[in-house]
Enzyme design. Structure first.
Site, mmCIF file in Angstrom:
data_model
loop_
_atom_site.group_PDB
_atom_site.id
_atom_site.type_symbol
_atom_site.label_atom_id
_atom_site.label_comp_id
_atom_site.label_asym_id
_atom_site.label_seq_id
_atom_site.Cartn_x
_atom_site.Cartn_y
_atom_site.Cartn_z
ATOM 1 C CB CYS A 70 35.949 39.323 54.147
ATOM 2 S SG CYS A 70 34.541 38.920 53.206
ATOM 3 C CG ASP A 161 44.395 33.652 26.578
ATOM 4 O OD1 ASP A 161 44.024 33.725 27.666
ATOM 5 O OD2 ASP A 161 44.166 32.617 26.057
#
Length: 245
Positions: A70, A161
């Site tokens: 990570c 959207d």
């Protein structure tokens, strides 16, 4: 119940019992509206849709703070923020630790990546795993020291959207290729407005395929650069190649 039916009833009850919470939530499908979650982050509290604004949004989940893969991923992503911004896209990360943990971890990320100054994107503090669970991102095969599941390495790309345009799920042991994510974003943005699809291994600027719904008589107006129909043994003219619009 008759005594002889009790074992069967018990088995049925077990089968109908709720699933473990790590499996209760179904992941989002393409075309679903991405949740407008209230999030706490290393850069303050806000709603996800407000953060993404009118452009594209990308959410990257990470198993935990202070973990090696990570740390490399978040550093690479920080270096690439200008490239995402050039594509009108904002990025945000998620890990299952607190804001305070994130703030300390960010110093390690920056040092490892050779960065300094203000960190260029927020990290969501999903310490109760609520958002990870709702998005179907928990990995039952990877658990923390208390036995709770960690988040998998998920990627969500959200369009203007607010619909999910892409989702990818990696196991905790495999780091992501962020150049591939940029490539996919280029393809999504191109094909959202042009009647083309991008072939395997396509990169921005490469030739594209005319989508099957385009009729032959529409081609001159839609593709002024021209279209080449590739000859194949089937005799079907479905491999229609055009320069990137």
């Amino acid at each position: 119940l008759p005594r002889q039916l009790l074992p069967l009833a018990c088995r049925v009850k077990q089968q109908l019992s709720p699933l473990p919470y790590t499996l209760q939530k179904m992941p989002l499908n393409l075309g679903d509206t991405f949740p407008n979650a209230d999030v706490r982050t290393s850069a303050g509290d806000f709603k996800l849709h407000d953060y993404f604004g009118s452009g594209w949004g990308l959410l990257f989940s990470h198993p935990a703070d202070y973990t090696p893969v990570c740390t490399t991923e978040l550093g690479i992503l920080a270096q690439l923020v200008p490239q995402f911004a050039a594509r009108n896209a904002k990025v945000i990360a998620l890990s299952i630790d607190s804001v305070e943990h994130h703030e300390g971890w960010i110093k390690d990320i920056q040092t490892n990546a050779g960065l300094s100054g203000e960190f260029p994107y927020p990290i969501i503090a999903d310490d109760k795993r609520e958002l990870a669970e709702s998005l179907g991102m928990l990995d039952p095969d990877e658990v923390d020291k208390t036995g709770l599941p960690l988040t998998a390495r998920a990627v969500f790309i959200v369009g203007p959207d607010r619909k999910v345009k892409l989702s990818i799920l990696y196991p905790a042991t495999t780091g992501r290729n962020f150049n591939e994510i940029l490539r996919v974003l280029d393809s999504l943005q191109l094909t959202a407005t042009k009647k083309v699809a991008t072939p395997g291994n396509w990169v921005a600027g490469g030739d594209c395929m005319v989508i099957p719904s385009v009729k032959p008589e529409e081609i001159p107006a839609l593709f002024p650069k021209g279209v080449t129909v590739k000859t194949v043994p089937s005799g079907k003219g479905y491999l229609r190649i055009t320069p990137q619009p």
